[in-house]
Design a protein around this motif. Sequence first.
Motif, PDB file in Angstrom:
ATOM      1  N   GLY A  76       0.818  -1.212   0.000  1.00 22.26           N
ATOM      2  CA  GLY A  76       0.000   0.000   0.000  1.00 22.26           C
ATOM      3  C   GLY A  76       0.847   1.255   0.000  1.00 22.26           C
ATOM      4  N   ILE A  77       1.940   1.236   0.739  1.00 24.21           N
ATOM      5  CA  ILE A  77       2.841   2.395   0.781  1.00 24.21           C
ATOM      6  C   ILE A  77       3.477   2.617  -0.588  1.00 24.21           C
ATOM      7  N   VAL A  78       3.913   1.532  -1.227  1.00 23.78           N
ATOM      8  CA  VAL A  78       4.542   1.643  -2.546  1.00 23.78           C
ATOM      9  C   VAL A  78       3.549   2.184  -3.573  1.00 23.78           C
ATOM     10  N   VAL A  79       2.324   1.640  -3.560  1.00 20.92           N
ATOM     11  CA  VAL A  79       1.314   2.092  -4.510  1.00 20.92           C
ATOM     12  C   VAL A  79       0.964   3.551  -4.277  1.00 20.92           C
ATOM     13  N   LEU A  80       0.750   3.934  -3.023  1.00 23.58           N
ATOM     14  CA  LEU A  80       0.413   5.323  -2.714  1.00 23.58           C
ATOM     15  C   LEU A  80       1.541   6.271  -3.102  1.00 23.58           C
TER      16      LEU A  80
END
Length: 105
Positions: free
Chosen positions: A3-7
Motif C-alpha cells: 500500500g505504501i509503494v502504490v500510494l
Amino acid sequence: FCGIVVLTNIAKKYESVLDYKGLLSWLGKHSLEIYLIHFFILSAMPKYIIDCDGVILLQIILLLFLSGCCIAISLAAALIIHQNSIFSFVFLGKGKLFKQLLSKL
C-alpha cells in the motif's frame, strides 16, 4: 508495504494534480490516534461477536462498521485531546502546560 509503494507511486505520478494538504494529510496527522483507538477497541471486543458463527459476509460488514466507529471515536478523542492543554500534556507530552514545565526547569 504494498500500500505504501502504490500510494507513493500514485502521489509521485500525479503530484501536480493532487492537493497534498487534503484529506490524506489530515488523516495522516491523526493516524496515531486512529491506530491506538482501533487497537484498544478491537482487542477488547469478545471474539465470539467478531466470529459471527463463521459467516464471512457478516464478519466483513461487522468489521467495516466497527472500523468506521473506531475512526469516528478516535477523531473525536483527538479533537478533545488537542484542544485541552491538560490532556495534551498527559497523552501527547506537548502543549502550553509542557512549555511552562520546561521553562521552570
